[in-house]
Motif scaffolding. Structure first.
Motif, PDB file in Angstrom:
ATOM      1  N   GLU A 227       0.818  -1.206   0.000  1.00  0.00           N
ATOM      2  CA  GLU A 227       0.000   0.000   0.000  1.00  0.00           C
ATOM      3  C   GLU A 227       0.855   1.259   0.000  1.00  0.00           C
ATOM      4  O   GLU A 227       0.504   2.261  -0.633  1.00  0.00           O
ATOM      5  CB  GLU A 227      -0.919  -0.016   1.222  1.00  0.00           C
ATOM      6  N   LEU A 231       0.422   4.432  -2.555  1.00  0.00           N
ATOM      7  CA  LEU A 231       0.111   5.801  -2.123  1.00  0.00           C
ATOM      8  C   LEU A 231       1.161   6.794  -2.609  1.00  0.00           C
ATOM      9  O   LEU A 231       0.827   7.924  -2.998  1.00  0.00           O
ATOM     10  CB  LEU A 231      -0.001   5.851  -0.599  1.00  0.00           C
ATOM     11  N   LEU A 259      -7.866   8.161   2.630  1.00  0.00           N
ATOM     12  CA  LEU A 259      -6.535   8.489   2.125  1.00  0.00           C
ATOM     13  C   LEU A 259      -5.693   9.193   3.181  1.00  0.00           C
ATOM     14  O   LEU A 259      -4.521   8.841   3.399  1.00  0.00           O
ATOM     15  CB  LEU A 259      -6.641   9.368   0.872  1.00  0.00           C
ATOM     16  N   PHE A 263      -2.206   7.626   4.583  1.00  0.00           N
ATOM     17  CA  PHE A 263      -0.941   8.360   4.478  1.00  0.00           C
ATOM     18  C   PHE A 263      -0.325   8.525   5.868  1.00  0.00           C
ATOM     19  O   PHE A 263       0.882   8.347   6.061  1.00  0.00           O
ATOM     20  CB  PHE A 263      -1.179   9.730   3.836  1.00  0.00           C
TER      21      PHE A 263
END
Length: 473
Positions: A227, A231, A259, A263
């Motif tokens: 992931e 990102l 999101l 992050f």
């Protein structure tokens, strides 16, 4: 302090190739930054040439107004003493002259406003955002003519330091990016991200699928083992595409909420704007919707925009609106139609594992549908035009109260008047009967019609040309 008020180092600049010229442009995003020397304003947007720009305004200071007859009460109020008094030609609604008090820092202005309120001293326009003060004073509504020295920037094409800004009648063309994410609800991890663009300047529509998995047939997606890599590539793509507006269906409450969290989970900076500063997600509270702040860009939720538009639908699901507007809908990933809840999630996760190509098509179609709906209905164009008409900005284009206040206070300044800070100079009113309340009768009814003024008081004032100034004139 909100995300839009954080530091906004708009694009490191190069001293080379400094030019003095004139450009027409549109302000997409406004913010301010406080340093040791003071608080400065940043405007970021799109020029008529297609280039992006940033304006750094360091000369204007945060301010408020006080009645001239009450200025003798100011000495001794310590936060006020640090301000600089400036004479003006402005007056209150009832005709009394005012003085302006300026401070180098926004924090000092806000502290002084609170102190004056505690001393029962009337202030004017103490609750207007710093950059809105600048726009109102100069009668700017979004489209501007920028004249001054231009320096090449890193995250924008041109940076103007302390230029001259004047109103322009240019109707802007802005680039739009639609995003959609698919997640594993059990872990909240992101499985794929779709990006679809409507780029007016490049005259092209681009599409990208970022997929977390080993492979997708026919190279339909860029695949990632983890992931974090997905990102990072998503962030790089946003910067490369460089949209003015990011949209999607329920994109604020869902996509950006997830999101931002992912992050943060990976310790990745959420730097997807036109600045080195990260974007921010502001959760809603007390009936207020969530918001996303991305330096230099605006997030316009497709679902909210359609809901604010003139056409009503049976519900606000993407499938419902797409079928009504476009005559087509989402990609089907199962033979069984209208799956909901847990059964739909299970079917989607099974498709992710066993048929990644269909999963990616499903994801991409959701992003493309939003672009197509906003284009077919003209709602994105209408949003830009509404913002340019009121001066309230793209994020508040559909807010009746904020748009009305920006438009009305700007008109007040044209007449040499200042607006009272919220709660100041309130008139006593007598009670009057309200609207009729009909006791509800339980049951299901068809063809129910509801008649209402949206945002009652601003709508009434605009519809019937009711002007508060006439109350005392």
């Amino acid at each position: 302090m909100t995300g839009s008020q954080r530091r906004n180092r708009n694009a490191g600049v190069s001293k080379a190739n400094i030019v003095i010229n004139r450009h027409e442009g549109y302000i997409v995003h406004a913010s301010y930054q406080t340093t040791g020397s003071g608080t400065r304003i940043f405007f970021t947007g799109r020029l008529r040439t297609g280039e992006t720009f940033a304006v750094v305004e360091e000369r204007t200071k945060p301010c408020l107004y006080v009645r001239d007859s009450e200025k003798q009460r100011l000495p001794g109020i310590s936060p006020v003493d640090s301000g600089e008094t400036v004479n003006t030609d402005l007056k209150t609604i009832d005709g009394e002259a005012v003085i302006k008090i300026e401070w180098p820092h926004i924090a000092a202005q806000q502290e002084a406003a609170r102190a004056m309120e505690n001393h029962h001293l009337r202030t004017y326009e103490a609750d207007i955002r710093f950059y809105d003060q600048y726009l109102i004073d100069r009668q700017l509504y979004g489209s501007v003519t920028v004249e001054g020295k231009a320096v090449k920037g890193r995250r924008v094409d041109l940076v103007f330091h302390n230029p001259s800004l004047r109103a322009s009648d240019w109707t802007p063309k802005l680039s739009v990016l639609s995003i959609d994410i698919e997640t594993n609800p059990g872990t909240n991890e992101i499985l794929s991200i779709a990006l679809a663009t409507d780029d007016t300047w490049r005259q092209e529509r681009r599409k990208h699928i970022l997929f977390r998995g080993a492979s997708v047939p026919d190279g339909a997606a860029v695949c990632f083992d983890n992931e974090e890599a997905l990102l990072s590539t998503f962030r790089d793509l946003i910067i490369e595409i460089d949209p003015d507006i990011i949209t999607g269906w329920n994109v604020i409450e869902f996509d950006f909420a997830v999101l931002f969290g992912r992050f943060k989970h990976h310790g990745l900076p959420f730097t997807i704007g036109r600045s080195d500063d990260p974007g921010n997600f502001l959760p809603g509270s007390r009936g207020q919707s969530s918001a996303v702040i991305i330096p230099g860009r605006q997030v316009i939720d497709g679902m909210r925009t359609v809901r604010n538009g003139p056409v009503r639908f049976d519900d606000n699901r993407l499938e419902t609106v797409a079928q009504e507007v476009l005559g087509t809908g989402k990609v089907s990933f199962t033979e069984e139609q209208n799956l909901e809840g847990r059964r739909k999630i299970e079917a989607l996760l099974e498709t992710y594992r066993n048929d990644p190509a269909t999963f990616c098509r499903y994801n991409l179609k959701d992003a493309e549908l939003v672009i197509d709906i906003l284009e077919k209905t003209g709602l994105m164009d209408l949003t830009i035009r509404r913002a340019a008409f009121t001066g309230a900005g793209l994020a508040r284009a559909w807010t009746s109260v904020a748009s009305f206040e920006q438009l009305y206070i700007t008109s007040m300044h044209k007449r040499g008047l200042v607006a009272p800070t919220r709660g100041v100079d309130a008139y006593e009113v007598t009670t009057s009967p309200g609207g009729a309340i009909i006791p509800p009768e339980p049951g299901l009814y068809e063809n129910v019609l509801v008649y209402d003024f949206k945002s009652l008081y601003p709508s009434l004032m605009l519809t019937f040309n009711l002007d508060p100034v006439t109350y005392v004139s």
